[in-house]
Enzyme design. Sequence first.
Site, PDB file in Angstrom:
ATOM      1  N   LYS A 250      39.628  48.400  29.094  1.00 36.06           N
ATOM      2  CA  LYS A 250      40.660  49.119  29.854  1.00 36.06           C
ATOM      3  C   LYS A 250      40.927  50.496  29.225  1.00 36.06           C
ATOM      4  O   LYS A 250      40.006  51.097  28.690  1.00 36.06           O
ATOM      5  CB  LYS A 250      41.935  48.267  29.944  1.00 36.06           C
ATOM      6  CG  LYS A 250      41.636  46.854  30.472  1.00 36.06           C
ATOM      7  CD  LYS A 250      42.857  46.073  30.807  1.00 36.06           C
ATOM      8  CE  LYS A 250      42.442  44.680  31.301  1.00 36.06           C
ATOM      9  NZ  LYS A 250      43.552  43.858  31.708  1.00 36.06           N
TER      10      LYS A 250
ATOM     11  N   GLU B 268      39.998  36.552  38.744  1.00 34.53           N
ATOM     12  CA  GLU B 268      41.075  36.908  37.827  1.00 34.53           C
ATOM     13  C   GLU B 268      42.415  36.789  38.543  1.00 34.53           C
ATOM     14  O   GLU B 268      42.852  37.749  39.208  1.00 34.53           O
ATOM     15  CB  GLU B 268      40.891  38.338  37.319  1.00 34.53           C
ATOM     16  CG  GLU B 268      39.578  38.555  36.588  1.00 34.53           C
ATOM     17  CD  GLU B 268      39.660  39.745  35.643  1.00 34.53           C
ATOM     18  OE1 GLU B 268      39.485  39.533  34.442  1.00 34.53           O
ATOM     19  OE2 GLU B 268      39.925  40.863  36.102  1.00 34.53           O
TER      20      GLU B 268
ATOM     21  N   SER C  78      44.057  36.374  30.361  1.00 31.45           N
ATOM     22  CA  SER C  78      44.565  35.825  29.091  1.00 31.45           C
ATOM     23  C   SER C  78      43.631  34.824  28.418  1.00 31.45           C
ATOM     24  O   SER C  78      44.093  33.861  27.802  1.00 31.45           O
ATOM     25  CB  SER C  78      45.961  35.224  29.292  1.00 31.45           C
ATOM     26  OG  SER C  78      46.859  36.220  29.745  1.00 31.45           O
TER      27      SER C  78
HETATM   28  P1  PGA Z   1      43.448  39.937  29.775  1.00 30.34           P
HETATM   29  O1  PGA Z   1      42.724  40.866  30.849  1.00 30.34           O
HETATM   30  O2  PGA Z   1      42.379  39.133  29.083  1.00 30.34           O
HETATM   31  O3  PGA Z   1      44.140  40.892  28.821  1.00 30.34           O
HETATM   32  O4  PGA Z   1      44.409  39.065  30.504  1.00 30.34           O
HETATM   33  C1  PGA Z   1      41.676  40.375  31.629  1.00 30.34           C
HETATM   34  C2  PGA Z   1      41.201  41.433  32.582  1.00 30.34           C
HETATM   35  O5  PGA Z   1      42.026  42.158  33.127  1.00 30.34           O
HETATM   36  O6  PGA Z   1      39.993  41.579  32.826  1.00 30.34           O
END
Ligand code: PGA
Length: 252
Positions: free
Chosen positions: A11, A169, A215
């Site tokens: 990200k 997701e 998560s």
């Molecule tokens: P996260 O993000 O593992 O921090 O929940 C997953 C993603 O958005 O691909």
Amino acid sequence: MRKNIVAGNWKMNNDLSESKKLVKGIKKAIKKKELKNTRVIVSPTYVSLSAVVKKAKKSAIEVAAQNMHQADNGAYTGEISADMLKSVGVKIVILGHSERREYFGETDALLAEKVDQALKNKLEIIFCFGEVLEDRKNDNHFKVVESQIKNALFHLDAKAWKNIVLAYEPVWAIGTGETASPEQAQEMHAFIRNLVANKYDAKVADNVSILYGGSVKPANAKEIFSKQDVDGGLIGGAALKTEDFVALIDAI
Ligand code: PGA
């Protein structure tokens, strides 16, 4: 036979030097590992792509972009084209992430265009989708996921699916610390595989990797990844530390 995939979505985290350090750490940690049927992918921001591709050379690490514009080129200030990604050695692009949908207004129709553009340019796609909490509470999650997949991907022919990875997701699980239970993930993944089988055939459905995201961390990964239709994860927070990311690779 479909592959397992552990993909780190960095990200808007890690500047250039942090990105180089992280990929270097992962490279070192997985050097002696027997990865067998598992692919390892990292997805830094645009500005670090070129450097991370270089650092990942002579390793099993593959590099994905987090987004891409749907046009070949032109007056689209601030945007990045498929050609530009290819020019720095990127072969994979994440499309449809819920943050792109939510904060940048990306719709199914736009994503269908991006999908076509990526495939035209021979980029592999990690295509993300998932329901928000309200959909889950109202028992609409299967319907929502079905329409997201249909609207952006079901115009493709069966051959194109060689270059598609799916990433379920659930939005309520992303970055919240709340994960779908392994059973909830398996239930949805089986539903998705069945959708693909009904639209195409069992072979296309069997060969497509379906990742879970939301998560995922070392403490819960093993149980989630052990489910029959879960072929790995798209990981945000836990992909930012070498030890955690490597533990996720070990969990598969
Ligand atoms: P996260 O993000 O593992 O921090 O929940 C997953 C993603 O958005 O691909």
